[in-house]
Design an enzyme around this catalytic site. Structure first.
Site, short mmCIF file in Angstrom:
data_model
loop_
_atom_site.label_atom_id
_atom_site.label_comp_id
_atom_site.label_asym_id
_atom_site.label_seq_id
_atom_site.Cartn_x
_atom_site.Cartn_y
_atom_site.Cartn_z
N ARG A 179 -1.20 -14.52 4.49
CA ARG A 179 -2.07 -13.93 5.51
C ARG A 179 -1.38 -13.96 6.89
NH1 ARG A 179 -6.13 -11.06 3.78
NH2 ARG A 179 -7.19 -11.40 5.74
N LYS B 299 0.81 -1.22 0.00
CA LYS B 299 0.00 0.00 0.00
C LYS B 299 0.85 1.28 0.00
CE LYS B 299 -3.97 -2.23 2.16
NZ LYS B 299 -4.92 -2.16 3.29
N ASN C 115 -2.34 -0.06 6.69
CA ASN C 115 -1.77 -1.23 7.36
C ASN C 115 -0.74 -1.96 6.50
OD1 ASN C 115 -3.40 -2.53 5.52
ND2 ASN C 115 -4.71 -3.51 7.04
N ARG D 72 2.28 -6.09 9.25
CA ARG D 72 1.40 -5.03 9.76
C ARG D 72 1.80 -4.54 11.15
NH1 ARG D 72 -4.12 -7.67 7.34
NH2 ARG D 72 -4.04 -6.65 5.30
N HIS E 63 -2.15 -5.57 1.44
CA HIS E 63 -3.39 -6.32 1.21
C HIS E 63 -2.99 -7.69 0.69
CE1 HIS E 63 -7.27 -7.49 -0.57
NE2 HIS E 63 -6.52 -7.94 -1.57
N PHE F 155 -16.57 2.47 5.33
CA PHE F 155 -15.18 2.87 5.07
C PHE F 155 -14.82 2.88 3.59
CE2 PHE F 155 -15.10 -1.72 5.94
CZ PHE F 155 -14.46 -2.20 4.80
N THR G 66 -5.47 -7.37 10.53
CA THR G 66 -5.80 -6.14 9.80
C THR G 66 -5.41 -4.90 10.59
OG1 THR G 66 -7.61 -7.27 8.67
CG2 THR G 66 -7.66 -4.86 8.67
#
Length: 140
Positions: free
Chosen positions: A87, A11, A114, A104, A117, A59, A93
């Site tokens: 994951r 991100k 965070n 994260r 993704h 959101f 998250t």
């Protein structure tokens, strides 16, 4: 164990802090192979389509605004049980709830910013990979 492909998006908060290599190190040290990677700015339309499943959520607009606020790095990852492995190394998250040593926890700034993704299922992985990559862009 099954060899799988999964999708990952680094991100804008990571790109702005020049931490792409650090994220890639987490992924590779966990046993994932990066078989495709590209950097781009998502358009508002691309972001809305990609996150369409969240359209009705409160959101959604802030997520689209955030993910289009800077460049992202799109990736296809390969490995044994790649979806679960990715994951796990990503962490929860919410960075405040993520385990020590996860991407994260170590790099995330907030629930939205965070850092990364990752696909949450085989169906999501297939859809997300196809959304951003052609077969010819995935190098074995």
């Amino acid at each position: 164990m099954t060899i799988q492909y999964t999708f990952s998006m680094i991100k804008p908060d990571v790109i702005k802090r020049n931490k792409i290599g650090q994220v890639n190190t987490y992924l590779e040290n966990a046993g994932l192979k990066i078989v495709a990677q590209k950097m781009k700015f998502l358009t508002k339309y691309e972001a809305e389509c990609f996150y369409d499943e969240h359209r009705a959520r409160s959101f959604f607009n802030s997520l689209v605004e955030y993910i289009t606020s800077g460049a992202v790095v799109l990736q296809v990852l390969k490995g044994e049980d790649a979806i679960t492995l990715n994951r796990t190394i990503m962490g929860a998250t919410n960075p405040a709830e993520a385990k020590e040593g996860t991407i994260r926890k170590d790099l995330g700034e907030s629930i939205e910013a965070n850092s990364i993704h990752g696909s949450d299922s085989e169906n999501s992985a297939k859809r997300e990979i196809k959304f951003f990559f052609s077969k010819s862009e995935i190098i074995e």
